[in-house]
Design a protein around this motif. Structure first.
Motif, PDB file in Angstrom:
ATOM      1  N   TYR A 152      65.991  34.728  35.787  1.00 14.77           N
ATOM      2  CA  TYR A 152      65.075  34.758  34.651  1.00 14.77           C
ATOM      3  C   TYR A 152      65.911  34.915  33.385  1.00 14.77           C
ATOM      4  CZ  TYR A 152      61.245  34.624  37.850  1.00 14.77           C
ATOM      5  OH  TYR A 152      60.371  34.194  38.806  1.00 14.77           O
ATOM      6  N   MET A 153      65.919  33.842  32.601  1.00 12.47           N
ATOM      7  CA  MET A 153      66.769  33.832  31.403  1.00 12.47           C
ATOM      8  C   MET A 153      65.874  33.965  30.178  1.00 12.47           C
ATOM      9  SD  MET A 153      69.626  30.960  30.370  1.00 12.47           S
ATOM     10  CE  MET A 153      70.845  31.294  29.076  1.00 12.47           C
ATOM     11  N   VAL A 154      66.195  34.928  29.338  1.00 11.11           N
ATOM     12  CA  VAL A 154      65.437  35.174  28.114  1.00 11.11           C
ATOM     13  C   VAL A 154      65.210  33.832  27.393  1.00 11.11           C
ATOM     14  CG1 VAL A 154      65.474  36.380  25.894  1.00 11.11           C
ATOM     15  CG2 VAL A 154      66.421  37.485  27.929  1.00 11.11           C
TER      16      VAL A 154
ATOM     17  N   LYS B  75      71.082  28.237  24.471  1.00  9.31           N
ATOM     18  CA  LYS B  75      72.336  28.124  25.220  1.00  9.31           C
ATOM     19  C   LYS B  75      72.183  27.198  26.419  1.00  9.31           C
ATOM     20  CE  LYS B  75      74.485  32.382  23.892  1.00  9.31           C
ATOM     21  NZ  LYS B  75      75.597  33.242  24.288  1.00  9.31           N
ATOM     22  N   PRO B  76      71.871  25.921  26.164  1.00  7.96           N
ATOM     23  CA  PRO B  76      71.645  25.008  27.287  1.00  7.96           C
ATOM     24  C   PRO B  76      72.889  24.845  28.177  1.00  7.96           C
ATOM     25  CG  PRO B  76      71.862  23.799  25.224  1.00  7.96           C
ATOM     26  CD  PRO B  76      71.762  25.249  24.868  1.00  7.96           C
ATOM     27  N   TYR B  77      74.085  25.111  27.636  1.00  9.85           N
ATOM     28  CA  TYR B  77      75.295  24.879  28.433  1.00  9.85           C
ATOM     29  C   TYR B  77      75.508  25.993  29.455  1.00  9.85           C
ATOM     30  CZ  TYR B  77      76.160  21.269  24.999  1.00  9.85           C
ATOM     31  OH  TYR B  77      76.057  20.166  24.192  1.00  9.85           O
ATOM     32  N   ARG B  78      75.104  27.217  29.098  1.00 13.59           N
ATOM     33  CA  ARG B  78      75.136  28.304  30.077  1.00 13.59           C
ATOM     34  C   ARG B  78      74.185  27.978  31.228  1.00 13.59           C
ATOM     35  NH1 ARG B  78      78.973  31.756  31.289  1.00 13.59           N
ATOM     36  NH2 ARG B  78      79.955  32.438  29.382  1.00 13.59           N
ATOM     37  N   ARG B  79      73.008  27.471  30.858  1.00 11.36           N
ATOM     38  CA  ARG B  79      72.020  27.087  31.860  1.00 11.36           C
ATOM     39  C   ARG B  79      72.588  25.974  32.735  1.00 11.36           C
ATOM     40  NH1 ARG B  79      67.362  23.699  30.454  1.00 11.36           N
ATOM     41  NH2 ARG B  79      67.910  24.177  28.297  1.00 11.36           N
ATOM     42  N   ALA B  80      73.231  24.983  32.123  1.00 12.94           N
ATOM     43  CA  ALA B  80      73.818  23.873  32.891  1.00 12.94           C
ATOM     44  C   ALA B  80      74.860  24.406  33.862  1.00 12.94           C
ATOM     45  CB  ALA B  80      74.439  22.846  31.949  1.00 12.94           C
TER      46      ALA B  80
ATOM     47  N   PRO C 228      59.273  34.735  22.586  1.00 14.11           N
ATOM     48  CA  PRO C 228      60.696  34.376  22.766  1.00 14.11           C
ATOM     49  C   PRO C 228      61.356  35.066  23.947  1.00 14.11           C
ATOM     50  CG  PRO C 228      60.446  35.952  20.971  1.00 14.11           C
ATOM     51  CD  PRO C 228      59.052  35.598  21.410  1.00 14.11           C
ATOM     52  N   GLY C 229      60.677  36.056  24.520  1.00 16.91           N
ATOM     53  CA  GLY C 229      61.266  36.764  25.646  1.00 16.91           C
ATOM     54  C   GLY C 229      62.193  37.882  25.217  1.00 16.91           C
ATOM     55  N   SER C 230      62.553  38.734  26.196  1.00 18.65           N
ATOM     56  CA  SER C 230      63.496  39.826  25.957  1.00 18.65           C
ATOM     57  C   SER C 230      64.113  40.179  27.307  1.00 18.65           C
ATOM     58  CB  SER C 230      62.787  41.054  25.382  1.00 18.65           C
ATOM     59  OG  SER C 230      62.041  41.698  26.401  1.00 18.65           O
ATOM     60  N   LEU C 231      65.235  40.906  27.261  1.00 19.16           N
ATOM     61  CA  LEU C 231      65.878  41.304  28.509  1.00 19.16           C
ATOM     62  C   LEU C 231      64.923  42.180  29.325  1.00 19.16           C
ATOM     63  CD1 LEU C 231      68.578  40.509  29.627  1.00 19.16           C
ATOM     64  CD2 LEU C 231      69.584  42.561  28.657  1.00 19.16           C
ATOM     65  N   GLY C 232      64.178  43.028  28.629  1.00 18.31           N
ATOM     66  CA  GLY C 232      63.226  43.909  29.309  1.00 18.31           C
ATOM     67  C   GLY C 232      62.188  43.122  30.095  1.00 18.31           C
ATOM     68  N   ILE C 233      61.667  42.067  29.493  1.00 14.63           N
ATOM     69  CA  ILE C 233      60.657  41.248  30.170  1.00 14.63           C
ATOM     70  C   ILE C 233      61.284  40.507  31.354  1.00 14.63           C
ATOM     71  CG2 ILE C 233      59.133  39.246  29.904  1.00 14.63           C
ATOM     72  CD1 ILE C 233      58.896  40.110  26.901  1.00 14.63           C
ATOM     73  N   ALA C 234      62.487  39.983  31.147  1.00 15.47           N
ATOM     74  CA  ALA C 234      63.155  39.235  32.221  1.00 15.47           C
ATOM     75  C   ALA C 234      63.431  40.150  33.413  1.00 15.47           C
ATOM     76  CB  ALA C 234      64.445  38.609  31.691  1.00 15.47           C
ATOM     77  N   ILE C 235      63.826  41.393  33.140  1.00 17.75           N
ATOM     78  CA  ILE C 235      64.027  42.362  34.224  1.00 17.75           C
ATOM     79  C   ILE C 235      62.715  42.564  34.976  1.00 17.75           C
ATOM     80  CG2 ILE C 235      64.545  44.791  34.787  1.00 17.75           C
ATOM     81  CD1 ILE C 235      66.557  44.842  32.515  1.00 17.75           C
TER      82      ILE C 235
ATOM     83  N   CYS D 106      67.094  28.306  37.287  1.00 15.53           N
ATOM     84  CA  CYS D 106      67.066  29.060  36.041  1.00 15.53           C
ATOM     85  C   CYS D 106      65.683  28.900  35.423  1.00 15.53           C
ATOM     86  CB  CYS D 106      68.159  28.496  35.133  1.00 15.53           C
ATOM     87  SG  CYS D 106      68.617  29.566  33.801  1.00 15.53           S
ATOM     88  N   VAL D 107      64.993  30.022  35.173  1.00 13.26           N
ATOM     89  CA  VAL D 107      63.621  29.993  34.683  1.00 13.26           C
ATOM     90  C   VAL D 107      63.561  30.659  33.311  1.00 13.26           C
ATOM     91  CG1 VAL D 107      61.244  30.686  35.193  1.00 13.26           C
ATOM     92  CG2 VAL D 107      62.854  30.242  37.075  1.00 13.26           C
ATOM     93  N   ALA D 108      62.925  29.999  32.349  1.00 14.47           N
ATOM     94  CA  ALA D 108      62.766  30.621  31.028  1.00 14.47           C
ATOM     95  C   ALA D 108      61.759  31.762  31.146  1.00 14.47           C
ATOM     96  CB  ALA D 108      62.285  29.583  30.014  1.00 14.47           C
ATOM     97  N   SER D 109      62.115  32.922  30.587  1.00 19.42           N
ATOM     98  CA  SER D 109      61.260  34.106  30.676  1.00 19.42           C
ATOM     99  C   SER D 109      60.772  34.488  29.286  1.00 19.42           C
ATOM    100  CB  SER D 109      62.063  35.255  31.298  1.00 19.42           C
ATOM    101  OG  SER D 109      61.392  36.483  31.120  1.00 19.42           O
TER     102      SER D 109
END
Lengths: 453, 453
Positions: B159-161, B168-173, B204-211, B182-185
């Protein structure tokens, strides 16, 4: 699952000399000709562009050329580069073949290019040069020379093809981080650039134009020289540290390749790995099959003509006898920008003519497929150029499987793909295209080859 | 100019054990509490999320924890990582200090994170787990777990913020190249994600939500576990290979640090380098100064409160006693996403309380300035997180110069910046901003800390 194995050499065993294949070839390569006189060029013809030490390497017939101590000291940061036995990949492929790869992505710029960039910067510094000018397309070479410039305190100026300059801002950022100046080409800073912009202010640029600009700047200033990242003999020479190390590392594994595979654009990565093996064969040692892999959209060795041609589109360089698609040939867009060159280094072309090697062409989707398979097995994401070698090695391993042969395959993994993830994104999105070159354009470009008296 | 020196250890000297600092501390760290009962959590409370082997490591008091052979075999691909003496940087700074750095960017994912990702994947695989779910912000952790999943044939779901997913599409790639999903959170795949999207479809998401999303998925399926990339004891434990190797490499140089510097976000990189040195001091050895560097916009150690707090914003985790800015605190945007966490690992916080270390906070522009100076001297472009350590080390070296002291400085270069070149582009364009956090927001977040009975 058995794990992949790394063969590490102590840094005391970084090669002390580069290997010059000319000493072992049955015939010398054809002379480089001056385009006006059609006579062989002499050192003085090249002196405005290169320091004399590099010019002498260009024509050297010595088998061993000493690597200067300051160059070896910088090589130590990442050399000897690791040789890996790809056991996890072998198991995924279920092949009886043994697959080894020599990994050059451990250099700070991420490819084999610093092997020569460091050497060229050293010789220029030694000759009192203050500034080196070059061109770059995809950016691997430009960032490597920028790195070398920062280590030797040389000004580096890079004419970067405008379309890449705009599309690859991160490569540009890397060059600037190393302190280099990066100029979009065509630019307003040179006569050749201004002439092109006058006709078309939005010209996307080309490697040929960028070479013209860099050569023009270098030729005009006393303290400035030009540098090239592939093709020339001295560049190929510097890359032979790769193959020399690989032979020693395979000896640690008590092994020797039946097949050596590397991708080839201008030829420096290919020669770096392959020449020491070809040379050992010429001196009476075993003769592995030597396979160059090139892109099907720019098939210099497999479809080009062996003829005298210019190294650039603007016809500023001397004439070299090489496998060429014609200097007017424009290959289709390709993610492996480092393989997108109309000619092949004269020494590699000469080896092909002598029957010392094979060549094979692949389209890019099959190469990315191989690259992803490799990344998932071995953990390293290859550069698009390197994916061609991965495809070649995997196909050899699958042939071994079909034939039930336990051959030893060595391939060159010339760099990582960290700056090429857009290509992987396009691959996963199904947007990658296998574009064929235009047959009529190739015929036209070949018919335009310079005629010799 | 004298050249930088690399200290290489043979792969037979990859540590056979991780180092557990708890065995040497004068007092044990405070217990982790269950948020409902306020009683210490037991292994069973954590069993839905982690395999028992990792839970036992979380509470282990053994000084040495054996590294399983399959983990060491994969470590061999890049370990022992090199230790460098930065002689070129020393000369640029004109300092009498000796500067060493331990470089973790040689891992296939480009940072220290695979040290624990490989270990966590191994223990999950051993426990019969089929799928690991995690969250990622900047993407260093996600890509490292993706790599580990590909090597152990485990499904990885990340789950990526959302804001990072898009920026950061390249990190996802990279994660997808390693075969991870890889799922947008926030996503539509979980109750917690759907609840947030119902209120705001463009969240936009947050680390807390992704966790929250990752924990929810892991808790629901029998064959699925959760994984965390920092903060927890077992994660810090796995990183200690860094410091254990560094001590051995410094012995090769017949040296020992007076100062150890590392950047700290959740604390795993810092602990990995520093804990073995702190431990050696606690056992009667020399006691170097230990300096953690954190971002001034998220100053957990220097401005946080040492108190029990949740690890996530959604309050699904147990309560840990740590230096925290409050789980409701949102740090300003920062290029070093890996340092943007409201809390500090409990063990690092405990060491700070015991007076075993110092902490210092820097704004990001000064860190990028240091990173560029380092890249031009040493050739390696650091990750934005690592730039904080570079800044810290350079400032120590300049202090030595001012005081005329020839101290030995060791710092951790946790990763390269190949996937962070946008940050360098912004730096060169003068677009980087040193954003202060909101004092009233910090006060509010600290006032909202959970109260204990």
């Amino acid at each position: 699952m058995s794990d992949s194995i790394k063969y590490v050499l102590d840094e005391s065993r970084i090669p002390k000399t580069w290997y010059n294949i000319i000493a072992d070839l049955p015939a010398p390569p054809p002379a480089v000709l001056h385009p006006c006189t059609m006579q062989p060029v002499g050192p003085d013809d090249l002196a405005p562009l290169f320091p004399m030490s590099l010019i002498l390497q260009e024509v050297s017939t010595d088998r061993e050329v000493e690597i200067p101590t300051p160059v070896r000291e910088i090589y130590r940061q990442w050399r000897p580069s690791p040789l890996f036995r790809a056991r996890r990949l072998e198991q995924v492929l279920d092949t009886p073949a043994k697959i080894y790869y020599k990994y050059e992505g451990v250099s700070p710029a991420g490819s084999h290019k610093p092997n020569t960039a460091i050497a060229q910067a050293f010789y220029n510094k030694e000759a009192g040069v203050k500034r080196i000018v070059t061109e770059t397309g995809a950016g691997q070479w430009g960032s490597s020379l920028a790195l070398a410039g920062s280590l030797f305190d040389l000004q580096i100026e890079i004419y970067m093809v405008r379309v890449s300059y705009n599309q690859k801002p991160y490569r540009r950022a890397l060059m600037e981080t190393y302190g280099a100046r990066c100029v979009a080409s065509p630019s307003n800073e040179t006569n050749s650039g201004r002439a092109i912009l006058a006709k078309n202010p939005d010209h996307p640029g080309s490697l040929g134009i960028a070479i013209s600009e860099a050569v023009e700047v270098a030729a005009q200033a006393d303290d400035t020289k030009y540098a090239l990242g592939s093709v020339l003999n001295h560049v190929l020479l510097h890359q032979t540290v790769i193959g020399v190390e690989a032979i020693e590392q395979l000896a640690m594994a008590d092994d020797y390749p039946d097949v050596v595979v590397a991708c080839a654009g201008g030829g420096s990565n290919f020669a770096g790995l392959a020449f020491p093996f070809i040379g050992a064969g010429l001196r009476g040692g075993p003769k592995p099959r030597i396979v160059a892999i090139e892109p099907a959209s720019c098939p210099t060795l497999t479809r080009g003509k062996y003829a005298y041609d210019f190294g650039d589109t603007a016809h500023l360089t001397p004439l070299m006898k090489m496998h060429t698609l014609g200097s007017a040939f424009t290959p289709p867009g390709l993610h492996a920008g480092g393989l997108r060159y109309h000619g092949m280094g004269a020494l590699v072309s000469h080896c092909a003519e002598l029957g010392l090697m094979e060549a094979r062409a692949y389209h890019q989707i099959a190469c990315f497929e191989a690259g992803v398979q490799f990344a998932r097995a071995e953990g390293i994401v290859p550069a698009p150029e390197s994916n061609h070698a991965v495809r070649g090695a995997i196909d050899e391993a699958l042939r071994c499987k079909a034939e039930g042969k336990a051959e030893t395959i060595l391939f060159g993994l010339s760099g990582h793909g960290h700056f090429d993830m857009q290509a992987y994104t396009d691959y996963f999105a199904g947007k990658l295209v296998d574009q064929a070159y235009d047959e009529s354009e190739l015929a036209m470009a070949l018919s335009g080859l310079p005629s010799l008296p």
